[in-house]
Design a protein around this motif. Structure first.
Motif, PDB file in Angstrom:
ATOM      1  N   ALA A 118       0.831  -1.202   0.000  1.00 20.53           N
ATOM      2  CA  ALA A 118       0.000   0.000   0.000  1.00 20.53           C
ATOM      3  C   ALA A 118       0.865   1.250   0.000  1.00 20.53           C
ATOM      4  N   MET A 119       1.952   1.237   0.778  1.00 20.75           N
ATOM      5  CA  MET A 119       2.847   2.394   0.817  1.00 20.75           C
ATOM      6  C   MET A 119       3.714   2.464  -0.437  1.00 20.75           C
ATOM      7  N   ASP A 120       4.200   1.319  -0.908  1.00 17.20           N
ATOM      8  CA  ASP A 120       5.041   1.307  -2.113  1.00 17.20           C
ATOM      9  C   ASP A 120       4.291   1.809  -3.336  1.00 17.20           C
ATOM     10  N   TRP A 121       2.992   1.563  -3.387  1.00 15.20           N
ATOM     11  CA  TRP A 121       2.190   1.997  -4.535  1.00 15.20           C
ATOM     12  C   TRP A 121       2.190   3.517  -4.673  1.00 15.20           C
ATOM     13  N   LEU A 122       2.484   4.241  -3.607  1.00 12.35           N
ATOM     14  CA  LEU A 122       2.296   5.688  -3.590  1.00 12.35           C
ATOM     15  C   LEU A 122       3.288   6.459  -4.448  1.00 12.35           C
ATOM     16  N   ASN A 123       4.409   5.851  -4.867  1.00 12.18           N
ATOM     17  CA  ASN A 123       5.397   6.628  -5.618  1.00 12.18           C
ATOM     18  C   ASN A 123       5.444   6.242  -7.091  1.00 12.18           C
ATOM     19  N   VAL A 124       6.362   6.888  -7.826  1.00 11.60           N
ATOM     20  CA  VAL A 124       6.419   6.696  -9.280  1.00 11.60           C
ATOM     21  C   VAL A 124       7.245   5.485  -9.693  1.00 11.60           C
ATOM     22  N   TYR A 125       7.948   4.872  -8.752  1.00 11.25           N
ATOM     23  CA  TYR A 125       8.800   3.722  -9.073  1.00 11.25           C
ATOM     24  C   TYR A 125       7.973   2.562  -9.615  1.00 11.25           C
ATOM     25  N   GLY A 126       6.825   2.319  -8.973  1.00 11.10           N
ATOM     26  CA  GLY A 126       5.942   1.256  -9.446  1.00 11.10           C
ATOM     27  C   GLY A 126       6.010  -0.001  -8.604  1.00 11.10           C
ATOM     28  N   ILE A 127       4.967  -0.821  -8.700  1.00 13.13           N
ATOM     29  CA  ILE A 127       4.884  -2.081  -7.974  1.00 13.13           C
ATOM     30  C   ILE A 127       3.992  -3.036  -8.761  1.00 13.13           C
ATOM     31  N   ARG A 128       4.365  -4.314  -8.760  1.00 12.35           N
ATOM     32  CA  ARG A 128       3.568  -5.311  -9.474  1.00 12.35           C
ATOM     33  C   ARG A 128       2.672  -6.021  -8.448  1.00 12.35           C
ATOM     34  N   LEU A 129       1.526  -5.450  -8.189  1.00 10.78           N
ATOM     35  CA  LEU A 129       0.649  -5.883  -7.111  1.00 10.78           C
ATOM     36  C   LEU A 129       0.062  -7.273  -7.325  1.00 10.78           C
ATOM     37  N   LEU A 130       0.000  -7.739  -8.571  1.00 10.33           N
ATOM     38  CA  LEU A 130      -0.674  -9.005  -8.865  1.00 10.33           C
ATOM     39  C   LEU A 130       0.292 -10.134  -9.209  1.00 10.33           C
ATOM     40  N   GLU A 131       1.573  -9.914  -9.036  1.00  9.66           N
ATOM     41  CA  GLU A 131       2.566 -10.955  -9.312  1.00  9.66           C
ATOM     42  C   GLU A 131       2.315 -12.167  -8.413  1.00  9.66           C
ATOM     43  N   PRO A 132       2.347 -13.399  -8.902  1.00  7.35           N
ATOM     44  CA  PRO A 132       2.795 -13.863 -10.225  1.00  7.35           C
ATOM     45  C   PRO A 132       1.673 -14.021 -11.247  1.00  7.35           C
ATOM     46  N   PHE A 133       0.465 -13.560 -10.927  1.00  8.46           N
ATOM     47  CA  PHE A 133      -0.656 -13.732 -11.849  1.00  8.46           C
ATOM     48  C   PHE A 133      -0.610 -12.727 -13.000  1.00  8.46           C
ATOM     49  N   SER A 134      -0.015 -11.574 -12.751  1.00 17.09           N
ATOM     50  CA  SER A 134       0.132 -10.547 -13.778  1.00 17.09           C
ATOM     51  C   SER A 134       1.362  -9.719 -13.455  1.00 17.09           C
ATOM     52  N   GLN A 136       1.812  -6.645 -14.521  1.00 18.80           N
ATOM     53  CA  GLN A 136       1.466  -5.238 -14.755  1.00 18.80           C
ATOM     54  C   GLN A 136       1.985  -4.369 -13.609  1.00 18.80           C
ATOM     55  N   TRP A 137       2.553  -3.219 -13.985  1.00 21.62           N
ATOM     56  CA  TRP A 137       3.024  -2.258 -12.990  1.00 21.62           C
ATOM     57  C   TRP A 137       1.888  -1.318 -12.606  1.00 21.62           C
ATOM     58  N   PHE A 138       1.851  -0.939 -11.333  1.00 23.03           N
ATOM     59  CA  PHE A 138       0.868   0.025 -10.836  1.00 23.03           C
ATOM     60  C   PHE A 138       1.623   1.195 -10.205  1.00 23.03           C
ATOM     61  N   TYR A 139       1.088   2.408 -10.400  1.00 24.25           N
ATOM     62  CA  TYR A 139       1.769   3.623  -9.926  1.00 24.25           C
ATOM     63  C   TYR A 139       0.762   4.538  -9.232  1.00 24.25           C
ATOM     64  N   GLY A 140       1.141   5.044  -8.044  1.00 26.71           N
ATOM     65  CA  GLY A 140       0.287   5.986  -7.326  1.00 26.71           C
ATOM     66  C   GLY A 140       0.663   7.431  -7.584  1.00 26.71           C
ATOM     67  N   PHE A 287      15.810  -3.501 -17.702  1.00 31.84           N
ATOM     68  CA  PHE A 287      15.525  -2.065 -17.705  1.00 31.84           C
ATOM     69  C   PHE A 287      14.229  -1.756 -18.440  1.00 31.84           C
ATOM     70  N   LEU A 288      14.049  -2.325 -19.608  1.00 28.68           N
ATOM     71  CA  LEU A 288      12.860  -2.043 -20.411  1.00 28.68           C
ATOM     72  C   LEU A 288      11.601  -2.634 -19.783  1.00 28.68           C
ATOM     73  N   PHE A 289      11.737  -3.746 -19.058  1.00 31.97           N
ATOM     74  CA  PHE A 289      10.598  -4.318 -18.345  1.00 31.97           C
ATOM     75  C   PHE A 289      10.124  -3.377 -17.246  1.00 31.97           C
ATOM     76  N   TRP A 290      11.075  -2.684 -16.616  1.00 27.55           N
ATOM     77  CA  TRP A 290      10.764  -1.781 -15.507  1.00 27.55           C
ATOM     78  C   TRP A 290      10.429  -0.363 -15.968  1.00 27.55           C
ATOM     79  N   SER A 291      11.059   0.098 -17.029  1.00 25.27           N
ATOM     80  CA  SER A 291      10.991   1.500 -17.414  1.00 25.27           C
ATOM     81  C   SER A 291       9.587   1.933 -17.810  1.00 25.27           C
ATOM     82  N   ARG A 292       9.243   3.110 -17.382  1.00 27.90           N
ATOM     83  CA  ARG A 292       7.935   3.697 -17.681  1.00 27.90           C
ATOM     84  C   ARG A 292       8.044   4.837 -18.689  1.00 27.90           C
ATOM     85  N   ALA A 293       9.178   5.514 -18.691  1.00 23.42           N
ATOM     86  CA  ALA A 293       9.393   6.637 -19.603  1.00 23.42           C
ATOM     87  C   ALA A 293      10.810   6.570 -20.157  1.00 23.42           C
TER      88      ALA A 293
END
Length: 335
Positions: A118-134, A136-140, A287-293
């Motif tokens: 919940a706290m990690d989601w708050l920044n721009v770094y990102g978190i994969r909340l649904l791993e290992p099912f998905s 997808q990165w999530f960003y707060g 890097f490309l798996f993680w990178s957002r911009a």
């Protein structure tokens, strides 16, 4: 977020009353609040930026958030039993400790673990909340990774709560008040992040830059906009706007200021093709798996460096980049 913030969250929950549920409740809450970061151990076997493709994933997903608290509860319960067997000897069980309940140890460890993503989601770094099912990165995009104001609110509350307890008074209300104040602070920052887009049009595909006094405002083709919180200034954001390999930064503050867009780099390169990216091996892949911009920049020797517009400040840029020394930079004009 940083581990001090995670620890303070766990401590506040304990001081708010949860530590009375069982013996060793505070270790369960504080360690639990940090436990998903066990994935930091990957730094021992992954080189370079390989950790970017691994961290904030499997140990932050649903299965781990059940399994990790179970392991922690088992360790703490076993530790209590070991101390009890030692009796009055050194490292024996303290007399004042509450009876230890495995059920409550698991529940408190689980609550602590849940606060982490919940706290990690708050920044721009990102978190994969649904791993290992998905994957997808999530960003707060709400708080900077290290927020000194949260440190101040929560740190003071924990200290004051413990101080009151030593004087025989209740330490619950300072902790509960700090939790409510912290949630209000986080909500206010979430509102500020979303308000940053308003002057530029939330649904616009173009973003106006500053007037130059010589004609109409030029426009930046945009496929995404990121409002990135800045250190220390809770009212400030850096609006990262653009599209792959062509990003601009617009400083945004609550206090109105002239619109001003600047290119993320003055040494842009054309984006490498697949075979050129492959020269970076697993480093490029992570890097490309993680990178957002992502964007490509010319190195001093004329080769290419892959960077991310979210982490381009002098303190972070080299830790979030991949060098492609075999790829020659095809320079692009600076807009």
């Amino acid at each position: 977020m940083d581990n001090l913030t995670h620890s303070l969250v766990g401590a506040l929950l304990g001081q708010a009353g949860l530590k009375r549920k069982t013996g060793l409740a505070m270790p369960a809450l504080i360690i639990g609040a940090n436990l998903p970061d066990v994935d930091a151990a990957c730094l021992f076997w992954l080189e370079g930026v390989g950790h970017l493709g691994f961290r904030r994933g499997i140990t932050h997903g649903p299965p781990a958030l059940v399994l990790l608290p179970l392991i922690l509860a088992g360790i703490l319960y076993g530790f209590d039993r070991w101390q009890a067997k030692r009796g009055q000897r050194r490292f024996g069980r303290p007399e004042g400790r509450l009876p230890v309940s495995f059920k409550w140890l698991f529940l408190l460890s689980f609550i602590g673990c849940l606060t982490h993503p919940a706290m990690d989601w708050l920044n721009v770094y990102g978190i994969r909340l649904l791993e290992p099912f998905s994957s997808q990165w999530f960003y707060g995009d709400t708080l900077f990774i290290i927020d000194v104001w949260l440190w101040a609110i929560m740190g003071f509350a924990v200290w004051f709560s413990l101080r009151r307890e030593k004087r025989g008074k209740s330490g619950r209300w300072p902790a509960v008040s700090a939790i409510l104040l912290s949630l209000t602070y986080i909500l206010a920052n979430w509102v500020l992040t979303n308000a940053s887009f308003v002057p530029y049009g939330i649904n616009q595909k173009v973003v106006p830059t500053a007037k130059n006094g010589l004609g109409p405002k030029p426009f930046i083709p945009t496929t995404q906009m990121i409002a990135s919180p800045v250190p220390f200034n809770s009212f400030g954001r850096e609006l990262i706007s653009g599209q792959k390999n062509r990003y601009f930064v617009i400083p945004v503050n609550v206090v109105p200021s002239p619109w001003e867009a600047r290119p993320i780099t003055n040494r842009p390169c054309g984006w490498p093709n697949e075979s050129e990216l492959a020269t970076g091996g697993s480093q490029s892949e992570a890097f490309l798996f993680w990178s957002r911009a992502p964007f490509a920049e010319r190195a001093d020797d004329g080769s290419v460096i892959l960077r991310d517009a979210r982490f381009y400040d002098p303190l972070a840029r080299d830790r979030f980049s991949v060098a492609l020394p075999k790829v020659k930079c095809e320079e692009l004009p600076v807009r």
